[in-house]
Design a protein around this motif. Structure first.
Motif, PDB file in Angstrom:
ATOM      1  N   VAL A   1     -32.103  14.276  29.963  1.00 26.69           N
ATOM      2  CA  VAL A   1     -30.950  14.373  29.061  1.00 26.69           C
ATOM      3  C   VAL A   1     -31.363  15.018  27.743  1.00 26.69           C
ATOM      4  O   VAL A   1     -30.642  15.861  27.194  1.00 26.69           O
ATOM      5  N   PHE A   2     -32.523  14.638  27.218  1.00 26.47           N
ATOM      6  CA  PHE A   2     -33.017  15.206  25.963  1.00 26.47           C
ATOM      7  C   PHE A   2     -33.213  16.717  26.091  1.00 26.47           C
ATOM      8  O   PHE A   2     -32.801  17.499  25.231  1.00 26.47           O
ATOM      9  N   ILE A   3     -33.817  17.142  27.212  1.00 24.30           N
ATOM     10  CA  ILE A   3     -34.068  18.572  27.414  1.00 24.30           C
ATOM     11  C   ILE A   3     -32.770  19.343  27.634  1.00 24.30           C
ATOM     12  O   ILE A   3     -32.580  20.432  27.086  1.00 24.30           O
ATOM     13  N   HIS A   4     -31.856  18.765  28.405  1.00 22.77           N
ATOM     14  CA  HIS A   4     -30.612  19.459  28.756  1.00 22.77           C
ATOM     15  C   HIS A   4     -29.594  19.428  27.626  1.00 22.77           C
ATOM     16  O   HIS A   4     -29.017  20.471  27.256  1.00 22.77           O
ATOM     17  N   GLN A   5     -29.368  18.261  27.044  1.00 28.18           N
ATOM     18  CA  GLN A   5     -28.288  18.112  26.071  1.00 28.18           C
ATOM     19  C   GLN A   5     -28.727  18.364  24.636  1.00 28.18           C
ATOM     20  O   GLN A   5     -27.990  18.975  23.859  1.00 28.18           O
ATOM     21  N   GLN A   6     -29.920  17.904  24.247  1.00 28.18           N
ATOM     22  CA  GLN A   6     -30.355  18.080  22.861  1.00 28.18           C
ATOM     23  C   GLN A   6     -31.068  19.414  22.639  1.00 28.18           C
ATOM     24  O   GLN A   6     -30.882  20.046  21.602  1.00 28.18           O
ATOM     25  N   LEU A   7     -31.902  19.809  23.601  1.00 30.16           N
ATOM     26  CA  LEU A   7     -32.606  21.084  23.435  1.00 30.16           C
ATOM     27  C   LEU A   7     -31.832  22.257  24.017  1.00 30.16           C
ATOM     28  O   LEU A   7     -32.115  23.413  23.697  1.00 30.16           O
ATOM     29  N   GLY A   8     -30.838  21.981  24.896  1.00 27.26           N
ATOM     30  CA  GLY A   8     -29.935  23.022  25.386  1.00 27.26           C
ATOM     31  C   GLY A   8     -30.429  23.817  26.576  1.00 27.26           C
ATOM     32  O   GLY A   8     -29.950  24.933  26.812  1.00 27.26           O
ATOM     33  N   TYR A   9     -31.355  23.269  27.360  1.00 34.47           N
ATOM     34  CA  TYR A   9     -31.866  23.986  28.521  1.00 34.47           C
ATOM     35  C   TYR A   9     -31.147  23.539  29.793  1.00 34.47           C
ATOM     36  O   TYR A   9     -30.523  22.480  29.840  1.00 34.47           O
ATOM     37  N   SER A  10     -31.240  24.343  30.858  1.00 34.07           N
ATOM     38  CA  SER A  10     -30.517  24.083  32.100  1.00 34.07           C
ATOM     39  C   SER A  10     -31.123  22.904  32.858  1.00 34.07           C
ATOM     40  O   SER A  10     -32.273  22.519  32.608  1.00 34.07           O
TER      41      SER A  10
ATOM     42  N   MET B   1     -32.224  22.942  35.815  1.00 37.61           N
ATOM     43  CA  MET B   1     -33.410  23.403  36.536  1.00 37.61           C
ATOM     44  C   MET B   1     -34.644  23.390  35.628  1.00 37.61           C
ATOM     45  O   MET B   1     -35.722  22.961  36.039  1.00 37.61           O
ATOM     46  N   ILE B   2     -34.480  23.847  34.374  1.00 30.36           N
ATOM     47  CA  ILE B   2     -35.598  23.805  33.418  1.00 30.36           C
ATOM     48  C   ILE B   2     -36.004  22.364  33.163  1.00 30.36           C
ATOM     49  O   ILE B   2     -37.203  22.037  33.128  1.00 30.36           O
ATOM     50  N   ALA B   3     -35.015  21.481  33.013  1.00 30.11           N
ATOM     51  CA  ALA B   3     -35.312  20.066  32.795  1.00 30.11           C
ATOM     52  C   ALA B   3     -36.111  19.504  33.969  1.00 30.11           C
ATOM     53  O   ALA B   3     -37.107  18.793  33.776  1.00 30.11           O
ATOM     54  N   GLY B   4     -35.690  19.839  35.183  1.00 30.44           N
ATOM     55  CA  GLY B   4     -36.393  19.358  36.364  1.00 30.44           C
ATOM     56  C   GLY B   4     -37.813  19.883  36.449  1.00 30.44           C
ATOM     57  O   GLY B   4     -38.738  19.154  36.805  1.00 30.44           O
ATOM     58  N   ILE B   5     -38.007  21.160  36.108  1.00 29.58           N
ATOM     59  CA  ILE B   5     -39.344  21.754  36.155  1.00 29.58           C
ATOM     60  C   ILE B   5     -40.270  21.078  35.152  1.00 29.58           C
ATOM     61  O   ILE B   5     -41.419  20.735  35.470  1.00 29.58           O
TER      62      ILE B   5
ATOM     63  N   THR C   1     -40.023  18.247  43.637  1.00 27.41           N
ATOM     64  CA  THR C   1     -38.645  17.764  43.531  1.00 27.41           C
ATOM     65  C   THR C   1     -37.888  18.490  42.421  1.00 27.41           C
ATOM     66  O   THR C   1     -36.737  18.914  42.608  1.00 27.41           O
ATOM     67  N   GLY C   2     -38.538  18.630  41.253  1.00 28.72           N
ATOM     68  CA  GLY C   2     -37.864  19.255  40.113  1.00 28.72           C
ATOM     69  C   GLY C   2     -37.352  20.651  40.417  1.00 28.72           C
ATOM     70  O   GLY C   2     -36.141  20.904  40.341  1.00 28.72           O
ATOM     71  N   PRO C   3     -38.249  21.598  40.762  1.00 28.70           N
ATOM     72  CA  PRO C   3     -37.765  22.949  41.040  1.00 28.70           C
ATOM     73  C   PRO C   3     -36.890  23.046  42.284  1.00 28.70           C
ATOM     74  O   PRO C   3     -35.912  23.800  42.296  1.00 28.70           O
ATOM     75  N   LEU C   4     -37.207  22.293  43.346  1.00 30.89           N
ATOM     76  CA  LEU C   4     -36.413  22.378  44.569  1.00 30.89           C
ATOM     77  C   LEU C   4     -34.997  21.830  44.365  1.00 30.89           C
ATOM     78  O   LEU C   4     -34.001  22.521  44.604  1.00 30.89           O
ATOM     79  N   VAL C   5     -34.927  20.592  43.931  1.00 27.92           N
ATOM     80  CA  VAL C   5     -33.620  19.958  43.750  1.00 27.92           C
ATOM     81  C   VAL C   5     -32.897  20.566  42.551  1.00 27.92           C
ATOM     82  O   VAL C   5     -31.667  20.728  42.574  1.00 27.92           O
ATOM     83  N   GLY C   6     -33.643  20.939  41.508  1.00 28.27           N
ATOM     84  CA  GLY C   6     -33.023  21.620  40.370  1.00 28.27           C
ATOM     85  C   GLY C   6     -32.427  22.952  40.787  1.00 28.27           C
ATOM     86  O   GLY C   6     -31.351  23.337  40.321  1.00 28.27           O
ATOM     87  N   GLY C   7     -33.121  23.666  41.692  1.00 26.31           N
ATOM     88  CA  GLY C   7     -32.574  24.917  42.215  1.00 26.31           C
ATOM     89  C   GLY C   7     -31.311  24.707  43.023  1.00 26.31           C
ATOM     90  O   GLY C   7     -30.351  25.473  42.915  1.00 26.31           O
ATOM     91  N   VAL C   8     -31.297  23.645  43.831  1.00 30.30           N
ATOM     92  CA  VAL C   8     -30.087  23.315  44.587  1.00 30.30           C
ATOM     93  C   VAL C   8     -28.935  23.014  43.638  1.00 30.30           C
ATOM     94  O   VAL C   8     -27.803  23.489  43.827  1.00 30.30           O
ATOM     95  N   ALA C   9     -29.215  22.232  42.585  1.00 24.42           N
ATOM     96  CA  ALA C   9     -28.172  21.880  41.614  1.00 24.42           C
ATOM     97  C   ALA C   9     -27.650  23.108  40.880  1.00 24.42           C
ATOM     98  O   ALA C   9     -26.444  23.242  40.652  1.00 24.42           O
TER      99      ALA C   9
ATOM    100  N   MET D   1     -24.339  19.967  41.566  1.00 24.22           N
ATOM    101  CA  MET D   1     -24.999  18.669  41.600  1.00 24.22           C
ATOM    102  C   MET D   1     -24.628  17.863  42.844  1.00 24.22           C
ATOM    103  O   MET D   1     -25.404  17.025  43.300  1.00 24.22           O
ATOM    104  N   LEU D   2     -23.448  18.094  43.411  1.00 24.82           N
ATOM    105  CA  LEU D   2     -23.007  17.314  44.568  1.00 24.82           C
ATOM    106  C   LEU D   2     -23.860  17.556  45.810  1.00 24.82           C
ATOM    107  O   LEU D   2     -23.787  16.793  46.776  1.00 24.82           O
ATOM    108  N   TYR D   3     -24.674  18.605  45.788  1.00 25.61           N
ATOM    109  CA  TYR D   3     -25.471  18.948  46.967  1.00 25.61           C
ATOM    110  C   TYR D   3     -26.889  18.380  46.929  1.00 25.61           C
ATOM    111  O   TYR D   3     -27.639  18.532  47.896  1.00 25.61           O
ATOM    112  N   ILE D   4     -27.277  17.727  45.831  1.00 22.13           N
ATOM    113  CA  ILE D   4     -28.680  17.321  45.720  1.00 22.13           C
ATOM    114  C   ILE D   4     -29.032  16.191  46.685  1.00 22.13           C
ATOM    115  O   ILE D   4     -30.138  16.161  47.236  1.00 22.13           O
TER     116      ILE D   4
END
Length: 402
Positions: free
Chosen positions: A41-50, A52-56, A356-364, A369-372
């Motif tokens: 959440v911090f990476i996605h919402q506060q820092l503004g990254y996607s 997939m980046i958060a997952g990586i 998990t991060g890059p694979l599932v983040g790529g799917v999302a 998100m419904l496909y993860i």
């Protein structure tokens, strides 16, 4: 000092001795759990990254964990578990310092993200050194015949720590910011370091020649690959459940991780003897099937309550996969390589969580998100199929698990 086993000790004293050593696992994974639910959440919402980046970024932890598992196993086999645990606790303390710095650089997103990358690498270093070291310390103390119990208790410590750490991390983050989590991680890492220093150093006393690590890794790899496939369900829940809930406008995402962990612990406490009674492979097959069902429920859930049920069933299924397959893997190497075997076997759960991060983040990112959870369910079910194949191969070869 050589291992001082207590084969004639009572069951209660054996459990107490094992608990004394897997406390290091609890402390290490408690620090991991503190940031687990809030970092995406911090990476996605506060820092503004996607996402997939958060997952990586989250998964980078498992790169260094992967790299240092084998190193830790080598230390355990040559010098005993104590030096590895001391290094691991130092790594966790340093990760807390870096997390504290990353929080105060949040107004410069790129710089903050860069420090978070270093934080995840250092967390992975700590996890890699802790990894199987407390298990080996406990086995040296109570004897090889209690290997399965030591692995099970270690898992209870790790997922119990996540169940406690994740909601506490959310509370601290909401009240004081992620910097407060960094400070608590520093304190816990220092406490673990001095507790480890106070414990008696134990080593194995094995006269058999040690096999090269790559040979050990080859021996345990069929069981490790099966573990890696089963681990993706946990990785998806732990890394993406907060973003999954947010995408559906649901609240209480951290409860999913807690329910998963609590049912995981329940499974190990209630069904722990299943490995002794039915054998490792039969237990792993049943658990992988149950985890797949839990992930299917999560994929089809139309409410947070149904999602919690799915997470709980997945946690119950995942509970015995690591020790069930681990017992099968470790018994196939010489006693002088048990530390390396547990370290090598543990590499596969790190590989799973790292992918998990890059694979599932790529799917999302590409499908939504419904496909993860349909994706992770398919991967875990593949692990179930592989476990069945391994079991029948053992049967044809007159294997150990009948």
């Amino acid at each position: 000092m050589q291992a001082n086993t207590i084969p004639d000790a009572t069951s209660a004293s054996i459990r107490l001795t094992i608990t004394k050593f897997v406390t290091f696992t609890f402390l290490g994974y408690f620090t991991i759990g503190l940031s687990l639910a809030v970092l995406p959440v911090f990476i996605h919402q506060q820092l503004g990254y996607s996402p997939m980046i958060a997952g990586i970024v989250i998964s980078l932890q498992y790169v260094t964990t992967f790299l240092f598992r084998g190193y830790a196993g080598s230390i355990v086999d040559k010098k005993g578990p104590k030096p590895a645990v001391l290094l691991g606790m130092s790594g966790f303390a340093l990760s807390g310092i870096l997390l504290f710095i990353a929080y105060y650089l949040k107004d410069t997103p790129a710089l903050s993200l860069g420090v978070l990358v270093l934080t995840r690498f250092m967390t992975g270093f700590g996890e890699g050194l802790i990894g199987a070291s407390p298990i080996n310390w406990a086995i040296f103390a109570v004897g090889d015949q209690h290997t399965g119990k030591a692995i099970s208790f270690n898992g209870i410590a790790s997922y119990g720590a996540l169940a406690v750490g994740a909601p506490l991390g959310v509370i601290l983050h909401n009240a004081y910011g992620i910097g407060s989590i960094g400070l608590l991680i520093i304190v816990v890492g220092i406490m673990g370091f001095f507790y480890a220093r106070s414990q008696k150093a134990l080593r194995g006393d094995h006269k058999e020649p040690r096999q090269p690590f790559l040979q050990v890794l080859k021996t345990v790899s069929p069981y490790g690959i099966c573990l890696a496939l089963g681990g993706l369900g946990f990785g998806t829940i732990s890394t993406f459940i907060t973003l999954y809930y947010a995408s559906l406008n649901w609240s209480g995402a951290v409860l999913c991780l807690s329910v998963f962990s609590l049912l995981f612990i329940t499974g190990r406490l209630i069904f722990g003897r299943s490995i002794e009674i039915y054998g490792g492979m039969k237990t792993a097959i049943a658990c992988l099937a149950l985890e797949s069902i839990g992930l299917l429920i999560l994929a089809l859930a139309t409410s947070p309550h149904l999602a919690l049920a799915g997470a709980g069933i997945a946690g119950l299924g995942f509970s015995l996969i690591f020790p069930a397959l681990g017992v099968e893997a470790v018994r196939r190497v010489p006693a002088s390589n048990k530390g390396a075997a547990l370290g090598g076997y543990g590499l596969f759960i790190d590989l799973s969580l790292g992918l998990t991060g890059p694979l599932v983040g790529g799917v999302a990112s590409h499908f939504g998100m419904l496909y993860i959870f349909p994706f992770s369910m398919t991967v875990v079910f593949t692990g179930f199929v592989l476990a069945v194949l391994i079991y029948y191969r053992q049967q044809r070869q007159g294997g150990l698990d009948k």
